[in-house]
Design a protein around this motif. Sequence first.
Motif, mmCIF file in Angstrom:
data_model
loop_
_atom_site.group_PDB
_atom_site.id
_atom_site.type_symbol
_atom_site.label_atom_id
_atom_site.label_comp_id
_atom_site.label_asym_id
_atom_site.label_seq_id
_atom_site.Cartn_x
_atom_site.Cartn_y
_atom_site.Cartn_z
ATOM 1 N N THR A 108 0.833 -1.198 0.000
ATOM 2 C CA THR A 108 0.000 0.000 0.000
ATOM 3 C C THR A 108 0.869 1.250 0.000
ATOM 4 O O THR A 108 1.974 1.269 0.545
ATOM 5 C CB THR A 108 -0.922 0.021 1.234
ATOM 6 N N ARG A 110 0.238 4.104 1.460
ATOM 7 C CA ARG A 110 0.176 4.891 2.685
ATOM 8 C C ARG A 110 1.097 4.366 3.787
ATOM 9 O O ARG A 110 1.240 5.006 4.826
ATOM 10 C CB ARG A 110 -1.262 4.915 3.216
ATOM 11 N N ARG A 203 -8.673 2.475 -9.724
ATOM 12 C CA ARG A 203 -9.073 3.614 -8.887
ATOM 13 C C ARG A 203 -9.983 4.566 -9.660
ATOM 14 O O ARG A 203 -10.948 5.128 -9.100
ATOM 15 C CB ARG A 203 -7.833 4.347 -8.396
ATOM 16 N N GLY A 206 -13.436 3.593 -9.549
ATOM 17 C CA GLY A 206 -14.089 3.678 -8.252
ATOM 18 C C GLY A 206 -13.826 2.521 -7.317
ATOM 19 O O GLY A 206 -14.562 2.357 -6.320
ATOM 20 N N CYS A 207 -12.827 1.703 -7.581
ATOM 21 C CA CYS A 207 -12.520 0.563 -6.707
ATOM 22 C C CYS A 207 -11.805 1.036 -5.453
ATOM 23 O O CYS A 207 -10.936 1.912 -5.504
ATOM 24 C CB CYS A 207 -11.646 -0.457 -7.445
ATOM 25 N N SER A 208 -12.158 0.459 -4.340
ATOM 26 C CA SER A 208 -11.477 0.755 -3.081
ATOM 27 C C SER A 208 -10.217 -0.099 -2.970
ATOM 28 O O SER A 208 -9.961 -0.983 -3.787
ATOM 29 C CB SER A 208 -12.413 0.477 -1.907
ATOM 30 N N GLN A 209 -9.429 0.169 -1.907
ATOM 31 C CA GLN A 209 -8.209 -0.604 -1.698
ATOM 32 C C GLN A 209 -8.528 -2.078 -1.453
ATOM 33 O O GLN A 209 -7.808 -2.962 -1.911
ATOM 34 C CB GLN A 209 -7.425 -0.026 -0.517
ATOM 35 N N LEU A 210 -9.612 -2.335 -0.717
ATOM 36 C CA LEU A 210 -9.995 -3.715 -0.451
ATOM 37 C C LEU A 210 -10.414 -4.427 -1.733
ATOM 38 O O LEU A 210 -10.048 -5.593 -1.962
ATOM 39 C CB LEU A 210 -11.137 -3.749 0.571
ATOM 40 N N GLN A 211 -11.168 -3.749 -2.591
ATOM 41 C CA GLN A 211 -11.585 -4.352 -3.850
ATOM 42 C C GLN A 211 -10.392 -4.597 -4.768
ATOM 43 O O GLN A 211 -10.331 -5.617 -5.462
ATOM 44 C CB GLN A 211 -12.612 -3.458 -4.542
ATOM 45 N N ILE A 212 -9.439 -3.681 -4.767
ATOM 46 C CA ILE A 212 -8.237 -3.872 -5.583
ATOM 47 C C ILE A 212 -7.450 -5.080 -5.092
ATOM 48 O O ILE A 212 -6.941 -5.875 -5.891
ATOM 49 C CB ILE A 212 -7.366 -2.594 -5.549
#
Length: 308
Positions: A108, A110, A203, A206-212
């Motif tokens: 990630t 972050r 991204r 509209g995909c979130s980090q969990l979906q990715i």
Amino acid sequence: MTRAPGRRPYGVRSAPYAFLVPAAVLFLLFFALPIGYALHLSFRRTRVRGLGLGKGARDEIWAGLANYTDALSDSELLHGTLRILGYGLIVVPVMLGLALLFALLLDTDRLRLRGFSRLAIFLPYAIPGVVAALMWGFLYLPDVSPFHFLLDKAGLPRPDLLDGGPLYLALANIAVWGGTGFNMIVIYTSLRAIPAEIFEAARLDGCSQLQIALRIKIPMVAPSLVLTFFFSVIATLQVFSEPTTLKPLTNSLSTTWSPLMKVYQDAFVNNDIHAAAAQAVIIALATLALSFGFLKAANSRTKRGESR
């Protein structure tokens, strides 16, 4: 000076073979010959005449498949195999699950101190298995463990992890602690090889980090997960140093707790090298069969996915 076309300098054709000679010699001396000698011993047996004393009282004879028959009907070897299967059902899923989780967290954007975190997770793998087993054995012993001291001061029960059912958890903890870092590096390397454009497109959609992570990263590192599972299964079937090191600390570990401990017991304690060789060959064949079957199933599933 000009060189005639089509002619090579002297020795160029034999150069590749010369470079292969050291590897071939090492392969023959330390891999092929020991395997061949083990196969030779597995088909023979020591015949004892009388009390077995004096010259000529012991000699080797052809035993055929008798050693293999005895090994397959040995209850201690069977019980050791069942114990290893139970041990593997704990180690492999937990270790690979943690390795995948840590790899995803390290990937990630972050995350801070990524280099330090990667090194801290991998560092236990660099510690030898015997040293790790001794260290954890010290932490498991109720009389000397600092954790047991803190639990006693807090008035909480002190579980004995070296006795009964918790023994499997104690041994599995050592394997998970030491092997998670290696598997994490393999998976993390695969994650870093994924093109960044794929994540940017996800991204924008509209995909979130969990979906990715669930729909892109994990499917794309599936070959690495297969590889780490393959290595983990082999390491589980060959577990030896951890239970052998912890054995002096508890009576719950027998000298034949794992199949390799049974081989060692027969070879170097009972002086039955022929039975030990047959058992080693059976373990090697079982490991090869499981590995080949799993890889074949994984490849067929991958081909079906590609065809769709």
